[in-house]
Write a protein that holds these residues in place. Structure first.
Motif, PDB file in Angstrom:
ATOM      1  N   TYR A  54       0.701  -1.170  -0.217  1.00 15.51           N
ATOM      2  CA  TYR A  54      -0.030   0.061   0.052  1.00 15.51           C
ATOM      3  C   TYR A  54       0.606   1.896   0.430  1.00 15.51           C
ATOM      4  CZ  TYR A  54      -3.328  -3.222   2.060  1.00 15.51           C
ATOM      5  OH  TYR A  54      -4.229  -4.650   2.349  1.00 15.51           O
ATOM      6  N   MET A  55       0.697   2.119  -0.202  1.00 14.49           N
ATOM      7  CA  MET A  55       0.418   4.142  -0.662  1.00 14.49           C
ATOM      8  C   MET A  55      -0.194   4.740  -0.134  1.00 14.49           C
ATOM      9  SD  MET A  55       2.651   1.754  -2.729  1.00 14.49           S
ATOM     10  CE  MET A  55       1.402   1.647  -4.542  1.00 14.49           C
ATOM     11  N   LEU A  56      -0.182   5.245   1.398  1.00 10.49           N
ATOM     12  CA  LEU A  56      -1.103   6.053   1.877  1.00 10.49           C
ATOM     13  C   LEU A  56      -0.327   7.146   2.395  1.00 10.49           C
ATOM     14  CD1 LEU A  56      -2.876   3.324   3.737  1.00 10.49           C
ATOM     15  CD2 LEU A  56      -3.823   3.914   1.548  1.00 10.49           C
ATOM     16  N   GLY A  57      -1.261   8.098   2.281  1.00  7.73           N
ATOM     17  CA  GLY A  57      -1.148   9.572   2.536  1.00  7.73           C
ATOM     18  C   GLY A  57      -1.542   9.454   4.222  1.00  7.73           C
ATOM     19  N   LEU A  58      -0.493  10.318   4.969  1.00 10.34           N
ATOM     20  CA  LEU A  58      -1.277  10.847   6.592  1.00 10.34           C
ATOM     21  C   LEU A  58      -2.133  12.235   6.671  1.00 10.34           C
ATOM     22  CD1 LEU A  58       0.548   8.446   8.447  1.00 10.34           C
ATOM     23  CD2 LEU A  58      -1.464   8.456   8.514  1.00 10.34           C
ATOM     24  N   MET A  59      -2.159  12.808   5.774  1.00  8.61           N
ATOM     25  CA  MET A  59      -2.985  14.319   6.323  1.00  8.61           C
ATOM     26  C   MET A  59      -3.445  14.000   6.932  1.00  8.61           C
ATOM     27  SD  MET A  59      -2.418  17.040   5.586  1.00  8.61           S
ATOM     28  CE  MET A  59      -1.566  17.340   3.876  1.00  8.61           C
ATOM     29  N   SER A  60      -4.807  13.264   7.205  1.00  3.76           N
ATOM     30  CA  SER A  60      -5.527  13.190   7.912  1.00  3.76           C
ATOM     31  C   SER A  60      -5.529  11.318   8.876  1.00  3.76           C
ATOM     32  CB  SER A  60      -7.169  12.742   7.045  1.00  3.76           C
ATOM     33  OG  SER A  60      -6.529  11.779   6.408  1.00  3.76           O
ATOM     34  N   LYS A  61      -6.806  11.117   9.421  1.00  7.97           N
ATOM     35  CA  LYS A  61      -6.681  10.063  10.159  1.00  7.97           C
ATOM     36  C   LYS A  61      -6.607   8.567   9.730  1.00  7.97           C
ATOM     37  CE  LYS A  61      -6.956  12.018  14.765  1.00  7.97           C
ATOM     38  NZ  LYS A  61      -6.830  13.121  14.499  1.00  7.97           N
ATOM     39  N   THR A  62      -7.454   8.862   7.804  1.00 11.48           N
ATOM     40  CA  THR A  62      -7.929   7.530   7.438  1.00 11.48           C
ATOM     41  C   THR A  62      -6.929   6.786   7.342  1.00 11.48           C
ATOM     42  OG1 THR A  62     -10.133   9.443   6.763  1.00 11.48           O
ATOM     43  CG2 THR A  62      -9.606   7.125   5.479  1.00 11.48           C
ATOM     44  N   GLY A  63      -5.679   7.290   6.427  1.00 14.01           N
ATOM     45  CA  GLY A  63      -4.838   6.497   6.027  1.00 14.01           C
ATOM     46  C   GLY A  63      -4.471   5.596   7.412  1.00 14.01           C
ATOM     47  N   ALA A  64      -4.449   6.039   7.993  1.00 18.05           N
ATOM     48  CA  ALA A  64      -3.167   5.519   9.687  1.00 18.05           C
ATOM     49  C   ALA A  64      -4.940   4.174  10.431  1.00 18.05           C
ATOM     50  CB  ALA A  64      -4.145   6.124  11.088  1.00 18.05           C
ATOM     51  N   ILE A  65      -5.673   3.635  10.306  1.00 16.13           N
ATOM     52  CA  ILE A  65      -6.405   2.833  10.468  1.00 16.13           C
ATOM     53  C   ILE A  65      -6.614   1.547   9.377  1.00 16.13           C
ATOM     54  CG2 ILE A  65      -6.996   4.820  12.044  1.00 16.13           C
ATOM     55  CD1 ILE A  65     -10.216   5.500  10.508  1.00 16.13           C
ATOM     56  N   SER A  66      -7.567   1.010   9.899  1.00 18.63           N
ATOM     57  CA  SER A  66      -8.174  -0.457   9.808  1.00 18.63           C
ATOM     58  C   SER A  66      -7.697  -1.506   8.823  1.00 18.63           C
ATOM     59  CB  SER A  66      -9.372   0.221   8.095  1.00 18.63           C
ATOM     60  OG  SER A  66     -10.144   1.015   9.194  1.00 18.63           O
ATOM     61  N   ILE A  67      -5.965  -1.201   7.823  1.00 19.56           N
ATOM     62  CA  ILE A  67      -5.073  -2.178   7.292  1.00 19.56           C
ATOM     63  C   ILE A  67      -4.753  -2.089   7.991  1.00 19.56           C
ATOM     64  CG2 ILE A  67      -3.588  -2.173   5.374  1.00 19.56           C
ATOM     65  CD1 ILE A  67      -5.252   0.173   4.429  1.00 19.56           C
ATOM     66  N   PRO A  68      -4.413  -3.624   8.920  1.00 17.58           N
ATOM     67  CA  PRO A  68      -3.169  -4.406   8.894  1.00 17.58           C
ATOM     68  C   PRO A  68      -1.894  -4.881   8.629  1.00 17.58           C
ATOM     69  CG  PRO A  68      -4.544  -5.996   8.255  1.00 17.58           C
ATOM     70  CD  PRO A  68      -5.251  -4.937   8.125  1.00 17.58           C
ATOM     71  N   ALA A  69      -0.398  -4.916   9.009  1.00 16.44           N
ATOM     72  CA  ALA A  69       0.476  -4.888   8.457  1.00 16.44           C
ATOM     73  C   ALA A  69       1.243  -5.753   8.987  1.00 16.44           C
ATOM     74  CB  ALA A  69       0.790  -3.528   7.099  1.00 16.44           C
ATOM     75  N   ASP A  70       2.315  -6.235   8.358  1.00 18.69           N
ATOM     76  CA  ASP A  70       3.651  -6.542   8.103  1.00 18.69           C
ATOM     77  C   ASP A  70       4.613  -5.699   9.346  1.00 18.69           C
ATOM     78  OD1 ASP A  70       2.990  -9.344   9.123  1.00 18.69           O
ATOM     79  OD2 ASP A  70       2.831  -8.749   6.667  1.00 18.69           O
ATOM     80  N   GLU A  71       4.611  -4.072   8.020  1.00 14.37           N
ATOM     81  CA  GLU A  71       5.952  -3.490   8.093  1.00 14.37           C
ATOM     82  C   GLU A  71       5.266  -1.993   7.854  1.00 14.37           C
ATOM     83  OE1 GLU A  71      10.723  -3.113   6.840  1.00 14.37           O
ATOM     84  OE2 GLU A  71       9.195  -4.305   5.377  1.00 14.37           O
ATOM     85  N   VAL A  72       5.808  -1.360   8.420  1.00 12.18           N
ATOM     86  CA  VAL A  72       4.934   0.172   8.326  1.00 12.18           C
ATOM     87  C   VAL A  72       6.138   0.781   7.982  1.00 12.18           C
ATOM     88  CG1 VAL A  72       2.906   0.666   8.920  1.00 12.18           C
ATOM     89  CG2 VAL A  72       5.047   0.622  10.757  1.00 12.18           C
ATOM     90  N   LEU A  73       6.204   1.702   6.913  1.00 10.75           N
ATOM     91  CA  LEU A  73       7.411   2.550   6.231  1.00 10.75           C
ATOM     92  C   LEU A  73       6.855   4.189   6.331  1.00 10.75           C
ATOM     93  CD1 LEU A  73       7.618  -0.212   4.571  1.00 10.75           C
ATOM     94  CD2 LEU A  73      10.234   0.396   4.097  1.00 10.75           C
ATOM     95  N   PHE A  74       7.832   5.116   6.372  1.00 14.41           N
ATOM     96  CA  PHE A  74       7.605   6.405   6.476  1.00 14.41           C
ATOM     97  C   PHE A  74       8.466   7.033   5.893  1.00 14.41           C
ATOM     98  CE2 PHE A  74       5.210   4.123  10.351  1.00 14.41           C
ATOM     99  CZ  PHE A  74       4.024   4.748   9.964  1.00 14.41           C
TER     100      PHE A  74
END
Length: 547
Positions: A131-151
């Motif tokens: 996934y490639m997601l934006g973090l301007m709002s909280k929407t991108g931070a919720i709901s999707i489980p992951a094994d690794e997050v990259l910022f």
């Protein structure tokens, strides 16, 4: 061994460096060699063995390419779900279109591995997702489980949303976190995360005399320009003058005891083929121009420097501390003012007039539900003349605080462009209201700290608890940073950053406004509290002379 233990052997037996050479094709159509720069070896090993990695980097040092390739490898070979975060949805979509899609198009293997959804912000490989997601709002931070997050571009990501995004890995056996960005603000964003890590630095050994040095920390004294003699620009050993070979280096942690967070600082100066002539020319042209000097320091040295965008820096606070000679006060015989920043916790600052400025004599941070009972005691102990408290986000509680005052005059505060004093409510529910321009008031408050000698001081702590509070106050003051935004009229403007941990800074700002209001008159007996400082504030506040 950690990765193999948790997710098993890779499907085709390729190591990550082999995978990159075979399947990742760079923009210049050459295979990607992850070890083409000496400093990369340990970083590559760390991203497959350590759960928490932070990299503060100069421009074009290869970290985005590394982590993009790493993401493909994790999803494809090890069946992991990976989320790659960027500051905004627009940046995430553009990144997918301009960076990820070209890598897929250039590789027959990657094209063959794409299944199902093939969008700019989502790639499916087998049964797992990138996934490639934006973090301007909280929407991108919720709901999707992951094994690794990259910022990526951490310096521009909302910290609160980034903290929420960390929850995506709670159910994973891996639970890996990777943060990388060019730094902007000192002790904020990526610089704050790096300072919390073991802080590895690339230490170069001179092949002439054996002296060890950290090139970015000796810049510009270690630069030599021999172009006038037909030579070149190079890095030199400060002891013997020999040209430095930056490949002859090793990572050394400044805080090896911090085993839970691995951090690296990667400057352009660590790159063997870096265009030192361009870096040096940019540096020379930047002299006398703080913002341009800051850009060179960020991009070439990977050192946080916001130029004029961070009014209160560590250097400013060092001068403030040296000028102060008083301790945290439990009470005051002279009239003081109080400012309160409201949130999940209330941050409180008590300020007293001092010369043409003010000094912070006490600070507290408490649960909001514990605030109201303390107001009567504080009002007496600090001889309060005025109090200013945020109207939001708990307006009802803020109004209760104002109504709890017996002698002092209280105001709930709104940040709006035009200065105005008014009231809300009726009869016994009526409270005074102050509305004020946020950016202008913060410019004024920070200028008191920034003058030399300073016109604003901070208390000295008497014990460990107060020392922790003072550290938090200083940290929040440094987070009063500016950024370029687009205003409601579509025009670009410089504004103080919102949604950041600057609560004590905002409380001190409200306390200064309360001092000004105390001097304004009205139901408060007029005394000369801020003298010239009062006049300075009055000139700042829009409409003050006409209020």
């Amino acid at each position: 061994m950690l990765l193999k233990d948790l997710v098993g052997q890779s499907q085709n037996g390729l190591s990550f460096p082999e995978y990159c050479l075979k399947h990742i094709v760079l923009d210049d159509r050459t295979p990607y060699n992850v070890f083409n720069r000496a400093y990369m070896k340990e970083i590559v090993e760390a991203i497959f063995t350590h759960p928490h990695i932070t990299i503060t980097k100069g421009a074009q040092t290869g970290q985005s390419t590394l982590f993009l390739s790493h993401s493909f490898y994790m999803v494809d070979i090890h069946g992991a779900n990976v989320i790659y975060y960027l500051p905004t949805d627009k940046m995430a979509v553009r990144f997918g279109q301009t960076r990820i899609d070209p890598y897929v198009e250039r590789s027959e293997y990657l094209r063959s591995r794409m299944l199902g959804t093939d969008q700019a912000g989502l790639k499916q490989i087998g049964t797992h997702f990138f996934y490639m997601l934006g973090l301007m709002s909280k929407t991108g931070a919720i709901s999707i489980p992951a094994d690794e997050v990259l910022f990526d571009e951490v310096a521009l990501i909302n910290r609160e949303n980034m903290d929420l995004a960390q929850d995506r890995i709670l159910a994973s056996k891996l639970g890996w976190q990777r943060y990388f960005s060019t730094p902007i603000y000192e002790e904020d964003g990526i610089d704050e995360l790096y300072r919390e890590s073991d802080m590895n630095k690339w230490v170069v050994t001179c092949e002439g005399c054996g002296r060890e040095s950290i090139p970015e920390e000796e810049f510009p004294d270690n630069m030599r320009d021999d172009r006038a003699k037909g030579g070149k620009v190079y890095l030199a050993c400060l002891k013997c003058g020999a040209a430095l070979n930056v490949d002859n280096g090793r990572w050394i942690a400044e805080h090896p005891e911090r085993i839970n967070q691995r951090g690296y600082r990667v400057p352009q100066l660590a790159i063997r083929e870096a265009r030192l002539d361009l870096i040096w020319d940019r540096w020379l042209k930047a002299q006398g121009k703080p913002e341009k000097i800051a850009r060179v320091r960020r991009s070439a040295l990977s050192i946080a420097d916001s130029g004029n965008m961070q009014p209160i820096s560590s250097k400013v606070l060092e001068i403030v501390e040296a000028a102060g000679d008083y301790y945290f006060q439990d009470r005051s015989d002279i009239q003081c003012a109080m400012g309160i920043d409201m949130g999940d916790r209330a941050h409180v600052a008590v300020s007293a007039p001092w010369g043409d400025g003010f000094k912070v004599i006490a600070a507290f941070h408490i649960d909001v539900e514990d605030l109201l009972p303390l107001i009567p005691d504080w009002e007496i102990a600090y001889n309060l003349s005025a109090l200013v408290i945020d109207a939001m986000p708990y307006k009802t509680e803020s109004k209760r605080v104002v109504r709890a005052l017996r002698r002092a005059t209280g105001y709930i505060q709104y940040f709006k462009p035009n200065y105005k004093e008014t009231t809300e409510g009726e009869d016994e529910k009526e409270v005074r209201v102050i509305q004020i321009d946020r950016d202008e008031s913060l410019d004024e408050m920070t200028s008191y700290f920034g003058t030399n000698p300073p016109q604003a001081l901070l208390f000295k702590p008497r014990d460990t608890k107060e020392e922790k509070t003072l550290d938090e106050v200083k940290r929040h003051l440094k987070k009063l940073v500016k950024e370029e935004i687009v205003g409601p009229d579509g025009q670009k403007k410089i504004s103080y950053k919102r949604n950041t941990e600057n609560h004590f800074g905002m409380a001190i700002n409200s306390a200064l406004i309360a001092l000004m209001l105390r001097n304004h008159g009205g139901s408060i007996s007029p005394e000369n509290i801020l003298t010239a400082g009062k006049r300075k504030i009055a000139q700042l506040l829009r409409g003050y002379d006409d209020a």
